[in-house]
Motif scaffolding. Structure first.
Motif, PDB file in Angstrom:
ATOM      1  N   GLY A 132       0.784  -1.226   0.000  1.00 52.87           N
ATOM      2  CA  GLY A 132       0.000   0.000   0.000  1.00 52.87           C
ATOM      3  C   GLY A 132       0.814   1.273   0.000  1.00 52.87           C
ATOM      4  O   GLY A 132       0.266   2.362   0.232  1.00 52.87           O
ATOM      5  N   VAL A 133       2.116   1.174  -0.291  1.00 56.44           N
ATOM      6  CA  VAL A 133       2.990   2.346  -0.277  1.00 56.44           C
ATOM      7  C   VAL A 133       2.985   3.005  -1.659  1.00 56.44           C
ATOM      8  O   VAL A 133       3.240   2.325  -2.662  1.00 56.44           O
ATOM      9  N   PRO A 134       2.686   4.313  -1.754  1.00 53.57           N
ATOM     10  CA  PRO A 134       2.697   4.978  -3.059  1.00 53.57           C
ATOM     11  C   PRO A 134       4.068   4.907  -3.732  1.00 53.57           C
ATOM     12  O   PRO A 134       5.101   5.105  -3.090  1.00 53.57           O
ATOM     13  N   GLN A 135       4.044   4.617  -5.021  1.00 52.42           N
ATOM     14  CA  GLN A 135       5.262   4.519  -5.820  1.00 52.42           C
ATOM     15  C   GLN A 135       5.435   5.779  -6.675  1.00 52.42           C
ATOM     16  O   GLN A 135       4.567   6.653  -6.706  1.00 52.42           O
ATOM     17  N   LEU A 136       6.547   5.851  -7.392  1.00 52.16           N
ATOM     18  CA  LEU A 136       6.759   6.979  -8.294  1.00 52.16           C
ATOM     19  C   LEU A 136       5.743   6.930  -9.434  1.00 52.16           C
ATOM     20  O   LEU A 136       5.263   5.852  -9.802  1.00 52.16           O
ATOM     21  N   PRO A 137       5.394   8.070 -10.018  1.00 53.47           N
ATOM     22  CA  PRO A 137       4.448   8.072 -11.132  1.00 53.47           C
ATOM     23  C   PRO A 137       4.923   7.168 -12.269  1.00 53.47           C
ATOM     24  O   PRO A 137       6.118   7.132 -12.589  1.00 53.47           O
ATOM     25  N   ASP A 138       3.983   6.454 -12.869  1.00 50.99           N
ATOM     26  CA  ASP A 138       4.296   5.601 -14.009  1.00 50.99           C
ATOM     27  C   ASP A 138       3.543   6.028 -15.265  1.00 50.99           C
ATOM     28  O   ASP A 138       3.644   5.382 -16.304  1.00 50.99           O
ATOM     29  N   LEU A 139       2.782   7.123 -15.161  1.00 53.91           N
ATOM     30  CA  LEU A 139       2.074   7.669 -16.315  1.00 53.91           C
ATOM     31  C   LEU A 139       2.270   9.182 -16.365  1.00 53.91           C
ATOM     32  O   LEU A 139       2.300   9.850 -15.328  1.00 53.91           O
ATOM     33  N   LEU A 140       2.399   9.689 -17.567  1.00 58.37           N
ATOM     34  CA  LEU A 140       2.367  11.124 -17.843  1.00 58.37           C
ATOM     35  C   LEU A 140       1.009  11.433 -18.453  1.00 58.37           C
ATOM     36  O   LEU A 140       0.510  10.666 -19.281  1.00 58.37           O
TER      37      LEU A 140
END
Length: 308
Positions: A132-140
């Motif tokens: 449940g830990v937010p990750q770096l963005p993977d979409l622009l």
């Protein structure tokens, strides 16, 4: 159990649904039952775009002509089998430091949300991991919002320019309608940090605006926007969300945020009727049957985003 409620089994789960005959889109007489049916049927192509992404609901309990509210903190009334994640929310206007959100992972999850009259599903450009830990963005995302005196035709012209820039930078852009006035260009990415997509998107917006200041604007002030298309780069802020592909929009015609092909973008730019890019639920399901998912970023190559 109230006569207005009934139990149904969907995707191996038993859930209670209610008020199925309530009309949520009066102009086209679409009922809650039809909304649930749409989300169940579109689930196989919608769910990959929701995978790992905490969902913000836009709920319309009395239909699109009634009152609405956004709901992020939705885990409190979710069935036990719906995935819950606790997301940091520093600086929240409600004073909460965290949000207990849901991640929709199954067709039954979609049916539960639709039964709440959660007509619109909005997601961030990042996922959470298994813990449940937010990750770096993977979409622009580059959100194209037409100002007064402009519309989808002008958006298509800007979308094509953005697509060419993204391809030149080694990215693989895809495009969808917003289901409302505008459209969005996306690309799957590998980001260096949480603010990386915003920096890059802002630079693109500034460059296109500088090249054609009579057609494109990158600043938000409404006074600047008549006759121009706003490239809303700020949607890449990790705190923001964008309507998911295949989500209904709470508009009179029960339209859908619909993936489209670049050939369709080009056709409208060259003079085809922009109404051809307005899709209902039945039309979207037919398109999926014919073309599959035109927005298959879940399985796409993720390219490193150029540094800014």
């Amino acid at each position: 159990m109230s006569p207005a409620k009934q139990r149904v089994e969907i995707d191996g789960r038993t859930l209670s649904v209610s008020n199925l005959e309530k009309v949520l889109f009066p102009e086209v007489e679409v009922t809650k039952a039809q909304v649930i049916d749409y989300y169940v049927r579109v689930g196989p192509v919608l769910l990959p775009h929701l995978a790992g992404r905490p969902v913000t609901f836009t709920r319309w309990p009395d239909g699109v002509e009634g009152q609405t509210f956004f709901e992020k903190n939705s885990a409190r009334h979710a069935p036990e089998w719906v995935r819950r994640v606790t997301i940091p929310s520093p600086g929240s206007s409600t004073g909460r430091e965290t949000l207990d959100m849901v991640v929709l992972e199954s067709v039954a999850d979609l049916a539960w949300a639709a039964n709440l009259a959660a007509l619109e599903l909005h997601v961030p450009q990042w996922q959470v991991d298994d813990d449940g830990v937010p990750q770096l963005p993977d979409l622009l995302v580059l959100d194209l919002d037409p100002g007064p005196e402009t519309g989808l035709t002008e958006c298509c012209a800007v979308a094509e320019r953005l697509g060419e820039r993204l391809e030149a930078d080694g990215l693989d852009p895809v495009v969808k309608t917003s289901g409302s006035k505008g459209m969005q260009v996306y690309a799957p990415i590998v980001a260096a940090d949480r603010e990386h997509p915003s920096r890059y998107a802002k630079r693109l917006a500034e460059e296109l605006s500088a090249e054609t200041p009579d057609d494109v604007v990158w600043r938000m002030e409404k006074v600047l926007r008549p006759g121009k298309v706003l490239i809303d780069w700020s949607q890449n802020n990790p705190a923001k969300t964008t309507v998911a592909p295949y989500s209904l929009r709470a508009r009179a015609g029960a339209t859908v945020s619909t993936p489209i092909g670049w050939d369709e973008v080009d056709a409208v730019r060259e003079g085809a009727d922009p109404a051809t890019l307005r899709f209902t639920t039945d039309e979207v399901l037919a398109r999926v049957e014919e073309y599959g998912d035109l927005f298959d970023v879940a399985n796409a190559r993720r390219a490193e985003l150029p540094e800014v």
